[in-house]
Design an enzyme around this catalytic site. Structure first.
Site, mmCIF file in Angstrom:
data_model
loop_
_atom_site.group_PDB
_atom_site.id
_atom_site.type_symbol
_atom_site.label_atom_id
_atom_site.label_comp_id
_atom_site.label_asym_id
_atom_site.label_seq_id
_atom_site.Cartn_x
_atom_site.Cartn_y
_atom_site.Cartn_z
ATOM 1 N N GLY A 85 1.022 -1.180 0.004
ATOM 2 C CA GLY A 85 0.106 0.003 -0.116
ATOM 3 C C GLY A 85 0.995 1.339 0.116
ATOM 4 C CG ASN A 125 -2.191 1.569 8.213
ATOM 5 O OD1 ASN A 125 -2.211 0.894 7.387
ATOM 6 N ND2 ASN A 125 -1.916 1.209 9.692
ATOM 7 C CB SER A 166 0.900 -8.747 -11.059
ATOM 8 O OG SER A 166 1.946 -9.510 -11.278
ATOM 9 N N GLY A 167 3.292 -7.615 -9.685
ATOM 10 C CA GLY A 167 4.700 -7.026 -9.748
ATOM 11 C C GLY A 167 5.299 -6.883 -8.255
ATOM 12 C CE LYS A 218 -1.617 -10.053 -9.245
ATOM 13 N NZ LYS A 218 -1.623 -11.249 -7.862
ATOM 14 C CG HIS A 234 -0.393 -12.755 -13.489
ATOM 15 N ND1 HIS A 234 0.326 -13.026 -12.184
ATOM 16 C CD2 HIS A 234 0.608 -12.538 -14.149
ATOM 17 C CE1 HIS A 234 1.545 -12.383 -12.161
ATOM 18 N NE2 HIS A 234 1.581 -11.954 -13.557
ATOM 19 C CG ASN A 235 -1.058 -14.496 -8.823
ATOM 20 O OD1 ASN A 235 -0.864 -13.594 -9.514
ATOM 21 N ND2 ASN A 235 -0.957 -14.302 -7.295
ATOM 22 C CD GLU A 275 4.093 -15.219 -9.780
ATOM 23 O OE1 GLU A 275 4.226 -15.546 -8.306
ATOM 24 O OE2 GLU A 275 3.279 -14.313 -10.220
#
Length: 484
Positions: free
Chosen positions: A18, A37, A132-133, A186, A189-190, A193
């Site tokens: 975050g 937060n 992602s990243g 996503k 994608h994982n 991966e």
């Protein structure tokens, strides 16, 4: 606070992901970022350490909402599950119709669908966005996969495009589809991966234990591979990991790491969802199971002396051996991606999402963990034929598999004879052979199912569904069309 002095985007949840995302947003021209937060000390630390960001710090959720310009847009970066639901509830109580809540965590896509439906009557837009990243991507430019309504993307799209990674001049973000589509993509994608990492690990294991190469030598091999078809972030970092030497022992880093790998859920979700969709993702599944097996420490400790009956893997030409492993890795990688895109297509059909598979492949070219030059080929394939039923049927990939087949078969066969586990290599080859087979033994399975459970079957020579009246005298077997 006047509307002019308010933030156009806010971030809730300031752990590493975050915080980095908030810093990324603040670094882009035109963005003013509000941050909140639950523990204000963390907010204060971020603001103090990065005064250049010009953050609008909020001590309470009410302060946070008041600091946002309309339509209010807030990205939630908190732990998936109850924490996400709690923040959504707080924002919904304070937001107004037209405002946008974005869940940027790794949420299960069905939870995203549920949350969107629960909020819909309020007029507030809910967007599930896959990001992602990792930590670096969040700070410098991730690949972003937002779902949600088309209307919400008009506001959100330019903001996300401003922080996304850039690949060949294009931001790595696209409106994936409605409700849970972003988190679904996503998740896949994982899953890919997982498969990619397992395939690389199997290649490493073969090179080291069959080829006799040291980790440093294998690092050199991977560096060379990264200059060709296998060019990717994962190949690049694998070479770096294998180069690393442990400072405390002087041993290769990879030798001092416990050989037990866990998972955070998205790989498991991919396999479970694919089973529900009736879509085989065997390469991804074997990658998940390989991690599970690695963690069975008690079983593995007691199984070490089980008989192997393995034969030595004789290598006469090391260069040819290395090339065989490279080609087997590339062919298996193609299958893993083909299966992943099959799952996306199946999910889109089931949940009524209009997902552009070519656009998905393009936004994965930068920022994300599976980024690779290879993805341009996938974009080209779907650009030529948006209805392509399998990547394996695209001319480029058909040719690539054809050129790798002999090597692929040699590696899988020799690994089996030598007793090396290659679950992802092997399952990928079996999938390929199953896909191209003229006739599969599923016919026998259907006969078995009809025998013990009257599950019926279809025939090759007649329309309809049939059930055989099985009896002890096989000469009296008769088939009747089923009315079911």
């Amino acid at each position: 606070m006047s509307e002019q002095g308010k933030a156009n985007i806010g971030v809730v949840g300031l752990a590493v992901m975050g915080s980095n995302l908030a810093r990324n947003l603040a670094s882009r021209t035109g963005n003013t970022v509000a941050v909140y937060n639950r523990t204000f000390a963390r907010t204060n630390t971020l603001v103090t350490e990065h005064p250049e960001a010009g953050f609008v710090a909020a001590e309470t959720i009410d302060d946070f909402v008041a600091s946002l310009a309309t339509p209010r847009t807030a990205i939630i970066m908190v732990q998936a599950g109850a924490g996400t639901d709690a923040v959504i509830s707080e924002l919904v109580q304070r937001f107004e119709p037209g405002d946008i809540i974005v869940d940027g965590g790794n949420a299960l896509f069905t939870d995203t669908i549920r949350r969107e439906q629960a909020i819909a009557d309020s007029g507030i837009h809910f967007v599930g966005a896959g990001i992602s990243g990792g930590e670096e991507g969040a700070l410098k430019g991730p690949s972003i996969m937002p779902g949600g309504s088309v209307e919400s993307y008009k506001t959100l799209g330019p903001i996300l495009a401003s922080i996304a990674a850039i690949a060949e001049g294009e931001p790595c973000v696209t409106h994936v589809g409605t409700d849970g589509a972003g988190h679904f993509v996503k998740m896949i994608h994982n899953g890919i991966e997982y498969a990619d990492m397992q395939l690389i690990a199997e290649a490493y294991d073969i090179l080291r234990n069959a080829g006799g190469f040291t980790p440093a030598e294998i690092a050199g091999i991977f560096t060379e591979w990264n200059k060709g078809e296998l060019e990717s972030y994962l190949i690049e970092i694998t070479a770096e990991v294998l180069t690393q030497v442990d400072a405390a022992t002087g041993k290769p880093f990879v030798d001092v790491v416990l050989d037990q790998a866990g998972s955070k859920g998205t790989g498991v979700w991919t396999v479970q969802t694919a089973l529900d969709l009736g879509t085989p993702v065997s390469g991804i599944a074997e990658a998940v199971f390989a991690r599970s097996l690695s963690s069975q420490a008690g079983q593995r400790a007691k199984a070490g002396n089980l008989p192997a009956e393995a034969s030595a893997w004789t290598i006469d030409d090391k260069a040819a051996f290395v090339e065989d492993v490279r080609r087997a890795l590339y062919a298996s990688k193609i299958v893993a991606y083909a299966q992943g895109f099959d799952a996306i297509r199946a999910g889109a059909a089931t949940y009524n999402w209009n997902i552009d598979l070519g656009a998905v492949s393009k936004i994965w070219r930068g920022g994300c963990i599976i980024r690779a030059q290879f993805l341009n080929r996938i974009a080209d394939a779907y650009g030529k034929d948006a209805g392509l039923v399998s990547l394996l049927l695209d001319g480029y990939f058909t040719k690539a598999i054809s050129e790798s087949l002999a090597s692929w078969r040699r590696v899988v066969a020799q690994a089996a004879l030598a007793g090396f586990p290659v679950p992802a290599f092997g399952s990928s080859l079996s999938y390929y052979d199953g896909l191209r087979a003229e006739r599969l033994p599923a016919a026998l399975v259907q006969g078995q199912r009809d025998f013990f459970g009257a599950h019926t079957y279809k025939r090759v020579d007649a329309e309809g569904t049939f059930h055989t009246l099985w009896s002890g005298d096989r000469s009296e077997i008769a088939a009747e069309p089923s009315t079911h």
